[in-house]
Write a protein that holds these residues in place. Structure first.
Motif, PDB file in Angstrom:
ATOM      1  N   ASP A  29       0.830  -1.205   0.000  1.00  0.00           N
ATOM      2  CA  ASP A  29       0.000   0.000   0.000  1.00  0.00           C
ATOM      3  C   ASP A  29       0.864   1.255   0.000  1.00  0.00           C
ATOM      4  OD1 ASP A  29      -2.111  -1.717   0.134  1.00  0.00           O
ATOM      5  OD2 ASP A  29      -2.792  -1.111   2.129  1.00  0.00           O
ATOM      6  N   ASN A  30       0.270   2.336  -0.477  1.00  0.00           N
ATOM      7  CA  ASN A  30       0.909   3.644  -0.430  1.00  0.00           C
ATOM      8  C   ASN A  30      -0.150   4.693  -0.142  1.00  0.00           C
ATOM      9  OD1 ASN A  30       3.795   4.597  -1.027  1.00  0.00           O
ATOM     10  ND2 ASN A  30       3.630   2.748  -2.287  1.00  0.00           N
ATOM     11  N   MET A  31       0.272   5.809   0.425  1.00  0.00           N
ATOM     12  CA  MET A  31      -0.663   6.891   0.733  1.00  0.00           C
ATOM     13  C   MET A  31       0.053   8.223   0.548  1.00  0.00           C
ATOM     14  SD  MET A  31      -0.750   7.041   4.867  1.00  0.00           S
ATOM     15  CE  MET A  31       0.726   7.534   5.765  1.00  0.00           C
ATOM     16  N   PHE A  32      -0.759   9.265   0.488  1.00  0.00           N
ATOM     17  CA  PHE A  32      -0.189  10.603   0.324  1.00  0.00           C
ATOM     18  C   PHE A  32      -1.216  11.621   0.831  1.00  0.00           C
ATOM     19  CE2 PHE A  32       0.043  14.389  -2.517  1.00  0.00           C
ATOM     20  CZ  PHE A  32       1.230  14.917  -2.035  1.00  0.00           C
ATOM     21  N   VAL A  33      -0.729  12.612   1.592  1.00  0.00           N
ATOM     22  CA  VAL A  33      -1.579  13.706   2.085  1.00  0.00           C
ATOM     23  C   VAL A  33      -0.832  15.005   1.873  1.00  0.00           C
ATOM     24  CG1 VAL A  33      -2.717  14.750   4.071  1.00  0.00           C
ATOM     25  CG2 VAL A  33      -2.682  12.268   3.839  1.00  0.00           C
ATOM     26  N   ASN A  34      -1.476  15.965   1.199  1.00  0.00           N
ATOM     27  CA  ASN A  34      -0.937  17.321   1.057  1.00  0.00           C
ATOM     28  C   ASN A  34      -1.995  18.277   1.604  1.00  0.00           C
ATOM     29  OD1 ASN A  34       0.137  19.785   0.328  1.00  0.00           O
ATOM     30  ND2 ASN A  34       0.828  19.089  -1.681  1.00  0.00           N
ATOM     31  N   ALA A  35      -1.702  18.805   2.794  1.00  0.00           N
ATOM     32  CA  ALA A  35      -2.676  19.660   3.467  1.00  0.00           C
ATOM     33  C   ALA A  35      -2.838  21.013   2.799  1.00  0.00           C
ATOM     34  CB  ALA A  35      -2.271  19.844   4.934  1.00  0.00           C
ATOM     35  N   ASP A  36      -1.827  21.433   2.005  1.00  0.00           N
ATOM     36  CA  ASP A  36      -1.902  22.728   1.327  1.00  0.00           C
ATOM     37  C   ASP A  36      -1.293  22.593  -0.061  1.00  0.00           C
ATOM     38  OD1 ASP A  36      -2.035  25.342   0.553  1.00  0.00           O
ATOM     39  OD2 ASP A  36      -0.637  26.115   2.060  1.00  0.00           O
ATOM     40  N   LEU A  37      -2.131  22.446  -1.044  1.00  0.00           N
ATOM     41  CA  LEU A  37      -1.636  22.292  -2.410  1.00  0.00           C
ATOM     42  C   LEU A  37      -0.987  23.565  -2.947  1.00  0.00           C
ATOM     43  CD1 LEU A  37      -4.584  20.252  -3.992  1.00  0.00           C
ATOM     44  CD2 LEU A  37      -2.343  19.397  -3.258  1.00  0.00           C
ATOM     45  N   GLY A  38      -1.220  24.687  -2.300  1.00  0.00           N
ATOM     46  CA  GLY A  38      -0.610  25.948  -2.743  1.00  0.00           C
ATOM     47  C   GLY A  38       0.724  26.227  -2.102  1.00  0.00           C
ATOM     48  N   ALA A  39       1.191  25.340  -1.191  1.00  0.00           N
ATOM     49  CA  ALA A  39       2.475  25.570  -0.514  1.00  0.00           C
ATOM     50  C   ALA A  39       3.621  25.199  -1.449  1.00  0.00           C
ATOM     51  CB  ALA A  39       2.540  24.727   0.760  1.00  0.00           C
TER      52      ALA A  39
END
Length: 469
Positions: A29-39
């Protein structure tokens, strides 16, 4: 616009497939979280349970479940996540994709196609990776909505009070097709021996990847859960919902309890879960329950609520509409008529039928004396009491005079003023009209018609003249 804030917790583990000798301990499995795509690049993607303000570019959550062997499944899921990272940066996300939910869904599907092409290209260049593939589920939080796209059997859930846990995605799997066809139930699909067979995935050489997508409205206290089938394959939906409801003080605590429950249930696959709670936003308003309607209460039909243009109604329909009020009153009219008939019957019975009948003609049994000639009794009305109204007496006298004109003086009375004549000895024989009665009350055989009376008078005058001579 209401400012949206959120907090995230994410974790992945080899779980039941843990193997220290395999790459990443056997976790595909793999995962990804980007809380601010504008950063800018290099910024931390997220910190567990940190409340974060949703920026103009939004937040991205991703889960990929690789397959095709321990030596290739993790490669496919990693390629997919890397393609998504590159497609969702401040420099690569087109502004047209952020104009509305349709644009965001379209872009998400485009990214799925890009990831599919990358996995296939790598498999073609590396024979050892032949047959590898991956599922993919993404959630793009933007403004007050979440646009999602998915491929395979990795899922996205929405937990919202008071409804509880709701499955947002729909598996691309063999057992799900059986459920849709009505051949098996959801419970049977959960334990079906082929519940791990998927019908869509990244890297499938036989067809192009086609993802499904949709957009949902987010409210305060909503929780999104993205997970691989290592979690939903061992825990029922209602069990997952109960765990979230009981451990929502932090997303990390909630994730920990999900892990414990999966392990207790005998997990046998890799487990990945991404939890995101909306901590600030528009309040979700529960629609009040409709009050129970009284069955005895008159209900207004939809037709009664509809305003109809009279000009558009056919003449026949207008006639029926005008007669309808009369039809409603018909029972009352019939009852009133019945009452009138009954009253009339009683009136006729006691005031008309039982009234003594008065014959039109009777024979007056009294003898009226005269100075020169005696007069025979004549038909007259029944002798009434002395206190009879004067009007009735006058009518009787009038009728008596009529009979006298008809009979004339042909009937004579030879009775003494002190004597009486009984009805048997002095009467007109109605069965033999026109017969003269002598002074003794016997039939003379002479006619009593007007012509006969005139003849008798003539003969009397002749006799008188002879006597005088």
């Amino acid at each position: 616009m209401t400012q949206v804030k959120f907090r995230v917790a994410a974790y992945t583990d080899a779980a039941g497939r843990f193997n220290p000798e395999a790459p990443r301990n056997g976790n595909e499995d793999n995962m990804f979280v980007n809380a601010d795509l504008g950063a800018p690049e290099g910024s931390p993607f997220f910190e567990s349970d940190k409340e974060t303000v949703l920026t103009d570019y939004g937040c991205l959550l991703v889960v990929a479940d690789g397959m095709g062997g321990m030596n290739a499944g993790e490669v496919a899921s990693e390629i997919a996540v890397n393609v998504v990272k590159g497609a969702f940066s401040k420099e690569t996300v087109p502004h047209s994709a952020m104009e509305d939910s349709a644009g965001r869904e379209k872009y998400l599907k485009k990214v799925v196609v890009m990831a599919d092409e990358a996995v296939k290209s790598h498999a073609n260049d590396h024979p050892e990776c032949e047959g590898m593939g991956s599922t993919l589920v993404m959630a793009w939080l933007y403004d007050e909505e979440a646009s999602i796209a998915w491929l395979g059997d990795s899922r996205i859930y929405l937990f919202r009070e008071p409804e509880g846990l709701m499955r947002i995605s729909k598996d691309h799997s063999y057992v799900q097709e059986l459920v849709d066809q009505g051949k098996i139930t959801e419970e049977e699909a959960f334990t079906h021996p082929y519940n791990n067979v998927i019908t869509r995935s990244l890297g499938d050489m036989s067809k192009k990847a086609v993802a499904d997508s949709l957009t949902i409205k987010l409210f305060k206290r909503d929780i999104l859960l993205l997970n691989s089938d290592g979690l939903s394959g061992v825990l029922h939906d209602d069990e997952i919902g109960q765990i979230i409801r009981a451990n929502r003080e932090t997303m990390s605590a909630c994730r920990t309890e999900l892990w414990k429950a999966a392990e207790t249930a005998g997990w046998h696959d890799n487990v990945t879960a991404v939890l995101c709670e909306i901590t600030e936003g528009e309040e979700y308003v529960v629609e009040p329950a409709r009050p129970t309607e009284d069955p005895d209460e008159k209900k207004e039909s939809d037709l009664d609520k509809t305003k109809i243009n009279p000009e558009a109604v056919p003449p026949i329909a207008q006639t029926v509409g005008s007669v309808r009020p009369f039809i409603k009153l018909l029972p009352f009219i019939l009852i009133a008529l019945a009452v009138i008939v009954i009253i009339g019957c009683f009136y006729w019975r006691f005031n008309i039928q039982e009234r003594p009948s008065v014959p039109d003609e009777v024979v007056d049994t009294t003898v009226v004396p005269s100075d020169s000639t005696t007069q025979a009794s004549v038909p007259a009305h029944e002798v009434r009491e002395n206190n009879a109204p004067a009007k009735q007496k006058k009518q009787d006298e009038k009728k008596s005079s009529v009979w006298k004109k008809i009979l004339g003086n042909s009937v004579e009375s030879a009775v003494d003023t002190s004597s009486k004549v009984t009805p048997d000895t002095l009467k007109l024989d109605k069965a033999r009209p026109g017969i003269e009665i002598d002074k003794k009350g016997t039939d003379t055989g002479q006619s009593n018609t007007p012509a006969a009376s005139e003849k008798a008078e003539t003969e009397g005058e002749v006799k008188e003249n002879q006597g005088g001579e």
